[in-house]
Design an enzyme around this catalytic site. Structure first.
Site, PDB file in Angstrom:
ATOM      1  N   GLY A 260       0.829  -1.192   0.000  1.00 19.24           N
ATOM      2  CA  GLY A 260       0.000   0.000   0.000  1.00 19.24           C
ATOM      3  C   GLY A 260       0.866   1.244   0.000  1.00 19.24           C
ATOM      4  O   GLY A 260       1.858   1.319   0.725  1.00 19.24           O
ATOM      5  N   TYR A 261       0.494   2.220  -0.812  1.00 18.44           N
ATOM      6  CA  TYR A 261       1.277   3.455  -0.916  1.00 18.44           C
ATOM      7  C   TYR A 261       0.407   4.698  -0.756  1.00 18.44           C
ATOM      8  O   TYR A 261       0.908   5.799  -0.726  1.00 18.44           O
ATOM      9  CB  TYR A 261       2.019   3.516  -2.257  1.00 18.44           C
ATOM     10  CG  TYR A 261       1.106   3.374  -3.455  1.00 18.44           C
ATOM     11  CD1 TYR A 261       0.457   4.466  -4.000  1.00 18.44           C
ATOM     12  CD2 TYR A 261       0.890   2.131  -4.033  1.00 18.44           C
ATOM     13  CE1 TYR A 261      -0.390   4.339  -5.089  1.00 18.44           C
ATOM     14  CE2 TYR A 261       0.058   1.982  -5.123  1.00 18.44           C
ATOM     15  CZ  TYR A 261      -0.583   3.092  -5.648  1.00 18.44           C
ATOM     16  OH  TYR A 261      -1.418   2.953  -6.721  1.00 18.44           O
ATOM     17  N   GLY A 262      -0.888   4.536  -0.655  1.00 17.29           N
ATOM     18  CA  GLY A 262      -1.829   5.646  -0.468  1.00 17.29           C
ATOM     19  C   GLY A 262      -2.736   5.323   0.710  1.00 17.29           C
ATOM     20  O   GLY A 262      -2.277   4.903   1.770  1.00 17.29           O
TER      21      GLY A 262
ATOM     22  N   GLU B  92     -10.309  -1.362  -4.575  1.00 19.00           N
ATOM     23  CA  GLU B  92      -9.266  -0.889  -5.489  1.00 19.00           C
ATOM     24  C   GLU B  92      -9.588  -1.099  -6.963  1.00 19.00           C
ATOM     25  O   GLU B  92      -8.985  -0.464  -7.810  1.00 19.00           O
ATOM     26  CB  GLU B  92      -7.932  -1.560  -5.155  1.00 19.00           C
ATOM     27  CG  GLU B  92      -7.387  -1.167  -3.798  1.00 19.00           C
ATOM     28  CD  GLU B  92      -7.100   0.321  -3.687  1.00 19.00           C
ATOM     29  OE1 GLU B  92      -6.446   0.887  -4.580  1.00 19.00           O
ATOM     30  OE2 GLU B  92      -7.518   0.929  -2.690  1.00 19.00           O
TER      31      GLU B  92
END
Length: 189
Positions: A80-82, A157
């Site tokens: 996860g990056y957000g 997502e």
């Protein structure tokens, strides 16, 4: 070298980073856990928007099945990056800090469908683009929960045609983990 992590029952998911316990929404209390296309349709109708731009449940499930066909018998790591970092909505057995080289987090996706913006005032969403690298978190979903929890992840997502689910090598403190992540459809794997 791929990191080998033993699966140990009843370990604290925050054992590597105890301070994250205060920062990450309890998956069972996440509003995203119950997100469905029916909920989306209600929200769009309330905004006076009726265009259906999202994937059908059947298409989304086919995408999930195809992507995970070789990954259902093992634990699954998700990078996860957000917003996934702070509100993953899926149950996880472990969380670790991670780095994905050659791609950076940028606000490069535009929403014009009413979630974050409109045609007149587009909203921006985080995605990965070429760059020096991206810090994020990897979450390990236990093998016995992969099927149920990724269904929740896909509803969130893969709601519409923005992201492509793909596997990447994410660096953690003691090695590399092959993790699922979501990149813009236009970004090459």
């Amino acid at each position: 070298m791929q990191l080998e992590i033993p699966v140990e029952a009843n370990l604290d998911p925050f054992r590597h980073h105890p301070l994250l316990r205060r920062e990450i929404v309890d998956p069972l209390r996440s509003n995203m856990r119950n997100f469905t296309t029916a909920v989306l349709a209600e929200k769009m109708a309330a905004l006076g928007l009726s265009e259906i731009w999202w994937y059908s449940d059947e298409v989304r499930e086919e995408m999930r099945t195809r992507t995970l066909r070789d990954h259902l018998d093992d634990d699954l790591w998700v990078f996860g990056y957000g917003s996934l970092m702070w509100d993953p909505a899926f149950r996880f057995a472990e969380v670790r800090r991670a780095f994905f080289a050659d791609y950076s987090r940028c606000f490069i996706l535009k929403d014009i469908h009413g979630g974050r913006g409109t045609v007149e005032a587009p909203g921006l969403m985080a995605a990965l683009d070429k760059g020096p690298g991206c810090d994020g978190l990897v979450f390990r979903i236990s093998r016995e929960l992969v099927n149920a929890e990724t269904e929740i992840l896909w509803r969130r997502e893969q709601v519409g045609p923005a992201y492509l689910a793909t596997f990447v090598d994410a660096e953690v403190a003691d090695g590399s983990i092959n993790a699922l992540t979501f990149v813009p459809i236009t970004m090459p794997k």
